[in-house]
Every structure is written in structure tokens, then in C-alpha cells.
Design an enzyme around this catalytic site. Structure first.
Site, PDB file in Angstrom:
ATOM      1  N   GLN A   1       0.004  -0.677  -1.908  1.00 53.70           N
ATOM      2  CA  GLN A   1      -0.098  -1.836  -2.796  1.00 53.70           C
ATOM      3  C   GLN A   1       0.070  -3.144  -2.017  1.00 53.70           C
ATOM      4  O   GLN A   1       0.727  -4.079  -2.474  1.00 53.70           O
ATOM      5  CB  GLN A   1       0.917  -1.730  -3.928  1.00 53.70           C
ATOM      6  CG  GLN A   1       0.532  -0.737  -5.012  1.00 53.70           C
ATOM      7  CD  GLN A   1      -0.763  -1.112  -5.721  1.00 53.70           C
ATOM      8  OE1 GLN A   1      -1.083  -2.278  -5.890  1.00 53.70           O
ATOM      9  NE2 GLN A   1      -1.520  -0.102  -6.155  1.00 53.70           N
ATOM     10  N   SER A   2      -0.531  -3.223  -0.845  1.00 59.27           N
ATOM     11  CA  SER A   2      -0.379  -4.389   0.019  1.00 59.27           C
ATOM     12  C   SER A   2      -1.036  -5.637  -0.564  1.00 59.27           C
ATOM     13  O   SER A   2      -2.246  -5.670  -0.810  1.00 59.27           O
ATOM     14  CB  SER A   2      -0.987  -4.093   1.388  1.00 59.27           C
ATOM     15  OG  SER A   2      -1.106  -5.260   2.153  1.00 59.27           O
TER      16      SER A   2
END
Length: 322
Positions: free
Chosen positions: A83-84
Site C-alpha cells: 500500500q505504498s
């Protein structure tokens, strides 16, 4: 002709036009009441950057992507967690600037893409998954070689765009804050790959102000992260040609909890209080833990009378929907 002043050297560096207008600063009066703060609390809204769902990474990418274009890159490669926020912002920047994008994500490929990974795909990035964080650099190097063999010109962007050039974006962000007429006594923000805090500290040093900058770690131990931050700060000052003393990094690592991206009781409380008092959203990976640090600062420390606190919201609200 005498050289340009350090701040003007940084302002003159090439930037891709992604940010737009300065981000707003708001006072959080209802949040102050909720945590019974005797000191005024303000927020710098980098979550409100309109490009690519915003966040502090847009500031870094303005400079880093300009360098990629200068070098004739056709493709950018970067990395992060599943989930960068950084990977999402990089994918958006690549789409805007006409570059291809590959992102290397640590963790299992989810059954269905959501949150930031869904946006990565929508922005046209090619997703690569590796088992763990230590595998990311190797895979980026492999991808770079593979793409080069196909005639492309890859440009590798390290984790978080946390290079001295990327950190310049946050130094300029601090100068933006000063230009807006705001001079906090304490500045609290989320810190992970070091570029945000390094840039902010460089901005403080260049401004000659006495601002306490507290980076609340999302994952790294205090000593290791502080060393990274100070190296990046010095890198920014070198780019500025500034003969000023760098500021020591103050890093808090006691709000990490069980690990990166895992909520804590403090982050849950912080997220709930800010949402219900100000209708603003923070995520458990970065900003909610940093806000938990701010709440602890208010509850545990005695700041001088008349002091003010600023929370630098670095974005990440997309992760709440993952």
C-alpha cells in the site's frame, strides 16, 4: 557574479509541475479541545495536494522526475510496500509526464487490488511483487537491466524518493510554510525513509529559525533513522551550497507498535479523534502514528507558554480504503 543565496539555489532547481499552489494551513481548534491542549495546534495539509491523491511524495517527485526527464528516461522504477503512497504518487507522475512505470512491492499479491495498488494499476504502472523488503533493491536492479536490454532508458527511484534531491522538495516545503507567515515552535510528522525529515530540517537550518522537528518513525529504530535523516539533510545543504550548521534529528520510535502498517491503540485513538473533531483522515501506517506522537507530546511534555505546534500531514488517506 556572486553565487545565488542557498535558498534561491534550491528554488532554481528544475521541477516537474505537479504540486500546484501552496498547501493550506489550518488551526485544529476542535481537535485541541478533544485532547485538552493548552497550546494551539495547526496542520499543514499536504494530504490536500490535488495531484495523484496528494501526499508529501509529490513534493519529492517534482525534483526527482525532472531529473529523470533531463537524463532522457523512458521508464521509472521504484519500490515500496503493497500500500505504498510513494509508488502510487510515482505512477501518477509517470502517467502525467509520459513515462512508463514499474513498481516493486514487498508482500503477497492481493486477491483483488485496492487502495494504492488499485491506483497504481489505473495509472498504468506494471506491478511486481517480491517476498520481503530486502528483496526490493535486487528486483529493481534486475528490472533496470532487463529494460535496458530492450532499448529502454530506465531511471531507478529509491524507496520514498529519499535522496538529497528528493528531500529538497520538503526543504522547499518548509520555506513555503515560512512564506505563508507560519513559524511553529514544534513540528511533528511521520518519518520512514528519512527524506521528509531531512528536507524539513534543511529548510529549518536555511531559515535560521528555532523549530523543534519531531519525526515519528513508522518502522525504523531511532538511531538508524536519525543517521539517515542527518545524511539527507546534509545532502540538501550541499546542493544549496549552504555553510550552515545542520540540525540534529529528533526521531521517536516508540509509536511503531507491532510493526509497519499495524494499527496501535494510540493510532486508533488519534485517527478517531481527528476524524470526529475535524473530519480529517490519517492512516495507521504513517500519519495516525505520528498524530499519536503529537498527542503524547501534549499530554506528557510541558512546552513554553505561547508555543505552537504544527502537524505536517504527509497524506496516505487512500490506504484507509484498502
Amino acid at each position: 557574479m556572486s553565487p545565488a543565496p542557498p535558498k534561491e539555489r534550491l528554488r532554481a532547481l528544475p521541477r516537474a509541475p505537479l504540486l500546484g499552489a501552496p498547501t493550506p494551513i489550518q488551526r485544529l481548534e476542535r481537535f485541541e479541545a478533544a485532547i485538552r491542549s493548552p497550546w494551539p495546534i495547526f496542520i499543514k495539509r499536504d494530504d490536500a495536494i490535488p495531484f495523484g491523491f496528494g501526499g508529501n511524495k509529490v513534493r519529492k517527485l517534482e525534483l526527482v522526475m525532472a531529473e529523470a526527464l533531463r537524463l532522457g528516461a523512458t521508464t521509472v522504477i521504484t519500490c515500496g510496500g503493497v500500500q505504498s503512497n510513494h509508488c502510487r504518487a510515482t505512477a501518477a507522475a509517470a502517467a502525467r509526464l509520459g513515462l512508463r512505470c514499474h513498481v516493486v512491492l514487498s508482500g503477497d499479491r492481493p486477491g483483488g487490488l485496492s487502495g494504492n495498488t488499485r491506483l497504481d494499476e489505473l495509472f498504468g504502472a506494471t506491478l511486481h511483487f517480491v517476498p520481503g523488503r530486502l528483496d526490493r533493491s535486487r528486483r529493481m536492479s534486475e528490472l533496470s537491466a532487463e529494460l535496458e536490454a530492450k532499448g529502454e532508458r530506465p531511471f531507478v527511484i529509491p524507496l520514498g524518493a529519499s535522496t538529497p534531491l528528493g528531500a529538497v522538495g520538503l526543504a522547499l516545503g518548509f520555506l513555503e510554510l515560512v512564506d505563508q507567515g507560519h513559524r511553529p515552535d514544534v513540528l511533528v510528522h511521520a518519518s520512514s525513509s528519512g527524506g521528509t525529515q531531512g528536507g524539513l530540517l534543511a529548510g529549518v537550518a536555511l531559515s535560521g529559525l528555532d523549530v523543534r522537528v519531531i519525526g515519528v518513525s513508522a518502522d525504523e529504530p531511532q538511531a538508524a533513522l536519525a543517521a539517515t535523516v542527518e545524511a539527507l539533510e546534509q545532502g540538501v545543504l550541499d546542493l544549496a551550497g549552504a555553510n550552515v550548521r545542520p540540525r540534529a534529528a529528533e526521531v521517536w520510535d516508540r509509536f511503531v507498535g507491532e510493526g509497519y502498517g499495524i494499527p496501535t491503540e494510540g493510532s486508533k485513538e488519534a485517527q478517531r479523534l481527528l476524524a470526529r473533531s475535524e473530519a480529517l483522515i490519517v492512516d495507521h501506517t504513517y500519519t495516525a502514528k505520528a498524530l499519536a506522537g503529537l498527542i503524547a507530546l501534549v499530554r506528557e511534555e510541558s512546552l513554553p507558554a505561547g508555543a505552537s505546534i504544527l502537524f505536517w500531514h504527509t497524506g496516505g488517506q487512500v490506504g484507509v480504503l484498502a
